[in-house]
Enzyme design. Structure first.
Site, PDB file in Angstrom:
ATOM      1  N   LYS A  15       0.832  -1.208   0.000  1.00 41.24           N
ATOM      2  CA  LYS A  15       0.000   0.000   0.000  1.00 41.24           C
ATOM      3  C   LYS A  15       0.867   1.258   0.000  1.00 41.24           C
ATOM      4  CE  LYS A  15      -4.371  -1.756   1.447  1.00 41.24           C
ATOM      5  NZ  LYS A  15      -4.173  -3.099   2.015  1.00 41.24           N
TER       6      LYS A  15
ATOM      7  N   LYS B 158      -3.894 -12.487  -6.607  1.00 44.44           N
ATOM      8  CA  LYS B 158      -4.926 -13.303  -5.950  1.00 44.44           C
ATOM      9  C   LYS B 158      -6.300 -12.734  -6.306  1.00 44.44           C
ATOM     10  CE  LYS B 158      -5.023 -10.583  -1.734  1.00 44.44           C
ATOM     11  NZ  LYS B 158      -5.047 -10.424  -0.311  1.00 44.44           N
TER      12      LYS B 158
ATOM     13  N   LYS C 162     -11.476  -8.715  -3.336  1.00 47.45           N
ATOM     14  CA  LYS C 162     -12.705  -7.920  -3.359  1.00 47.45           C
ATOM     15  C   LYS C 162     -12.476  -6.570  -3.993  1.00 47.45           C
ATOM     16  CE  LYS C 162     -14.534  -9.719   1.042  1.00 47.45           C
ATOM     17  NZ  LYS C 162     -13.965  -9.452   2.364  1.00 47.45           N
TER      18      LYS C 162
END
Ligand code: TYM
Length: 347
Positions: free
Chosen positions: A115, A207, A210
């Site tokens: 991040k 991966k 969401k």
């Protein structure tokens, strides 16, 4: 006896990675628990707000997640199911753990580092910029350790992406025990499934998640059969016509084989090579059709159950409230021991 604990963020309907990597195993552990075992699952709202969330939307997502877990087979009579944000002992313990966790341990977390990298290179259209790198996001793994430790959990069923967080929780539990010379906390151990890392259908280097921008990258537990078939037909693989199981060299095909295996068996380890060999001489379309059929067989009953349960919000609130009461009872017992140990129990 075991204390099995896990958590999930209320940031969207669970996808196939959440289901095959974690939730399905939660249900299995619940249904096979020995007398004396405790099974606890938690919707972690305080983790969700480490990234920006719209308040009205978050309330809905918390109900959606509760309905999703129930639809997947979590039974509130067998598992303690509740919302983390209704049990203040989670954040209370997290503060005490903050005070024994070296900052360096958190700087090494790959979730934080990635991040940070995105934010530092952010252009105007990126989702994360440096102003969003708040202290809560940095301390996220300590709150996760507190979730686990507040119940003195011994086993934590999670996917591969949580391994580093779980190792940190072990380090924090060890640090607490060592500092206070007490064996208050057991070492929590990770439990995995055969599909510990389900990959994105659009980019098999990532991966399934969401937050990825493309809807086509993930299958939701509420997708209908037509949507599932379309997403799997469109799954990115490679240009080799032969089917082989080579997860490093051919992650797209490997992911399809792994999903097929996981949907047709609940074994924690499976011979994926053998499944790959059984497709020798057949086309990728044949494999995709079988994957779609297997996923639909797993997901479609869950979608129907979700729709039924989601139409009963007052029952959902009752379930959550009953869970909260029991969870607080357990959590406050641990908190009292912790405060005594640290020297914060008396006036
Ligand atoms: P979350 O909400 O991102 O995901 C919930 C569970 O789904 C697993 N998972 C996957 N498994 C396989 N393949 C994938 N593509 C995939 N994507 C997600 C995750 O490993 C997880 O088990 N930090 C946690 C929530 C948490 C928690 C805890 C977990 C908070 N406190 C305490 C365990 C114990 C998270 O963000 O999960």
């Amino acid at each position: 006896p075991r204390v099995i604990f896990s958590g999930i963020q209320p940031t969207g309907i669970p996808h196939l990675g959440n289901y095959l990597g974690a939730i399905r195993n939660w249900v299995k552990l619940q249904n096979t628990a020995a007398p004396g075992d405790t099974v606890i699952y938690c919707i972690v709202g305080y983790h969700a707000i480490t990234l920006p969330q719209d308040p009205v939307h978050l309330e809905t997502e918390r109900l959606n997640m509760l309905a999703s877990l129930l639809a997947c087979g979590i039974n509130p009579k067998l598992s303690l199911l509740y919302n983390q944000d209704q049990v203040p002992e989670h954040t209370e313990l997290a503060w005490i753990l903050n005070c024994i966790t070296p900052v360096g341990w958190l700087s090494r977390m790959t979730t934080w580092k990635s991040k940070l990298a995105v934010a530092r290179n952010a252009g105007s259209e990126d989702e994360i910029d440096e102003s969003m790198l708040n202290l809560g996001l940095f301390a996220y793994p300590v709150l996760q350790a507190a979730d686990i430790m507040i119940h003195k959990s011994t086993h934590v069923p999670v996917g591969d992406d949580q391994t580093q967080h779980l190792e940190l929780a072990q380090d924090i539990a060890r640090a607490f025990n060592h500092k206070y010379g007490d064996d208050l906390f057991p070492m929590p151990q990770q439990l995995s499934t055969s599909a510990k890392r389900v990959l994105s259908l659009r980019d098999p280097a990532q991966k399934m998640s969401k937050s990825a921008p493309s809807d086509k990258s993930r299958i939701l537990i509420t997708d209908d059969p037509a949507a599932i078939t379309a997403k799997i037909r469109g799954a990115v693989t490679d240009s080799i016509t032969e089917i082989t199981y080579d997860p490093e060299g051919r992650p797209g095909v490997g992911n399809l084989i792994s999903v097929l295996a996981a949907c047709t068996s609940e074994e924690p380890t499976l011979d994926l090579d053998a499944i790959g060999r059984s497709y020798q001489g057949r086309r990728i379309q044949d494999l995709k059709q079988d994957v779609a059929d297997a996923v639909i067989a797993k997901i479609d009953p869950i979608r129907k159950e979700y729709e039924r349960i989601r139409a009963e919000p007052s029952w959902l609130r009752d379930v959550s409230e009953a869970g909260t009461v029991l969870a607080r009872e357990r959590a406050s017992r641990t908190m009292l021991e912790v405060k005594r140990t640290v020297g914060l129990a008396r006036m």
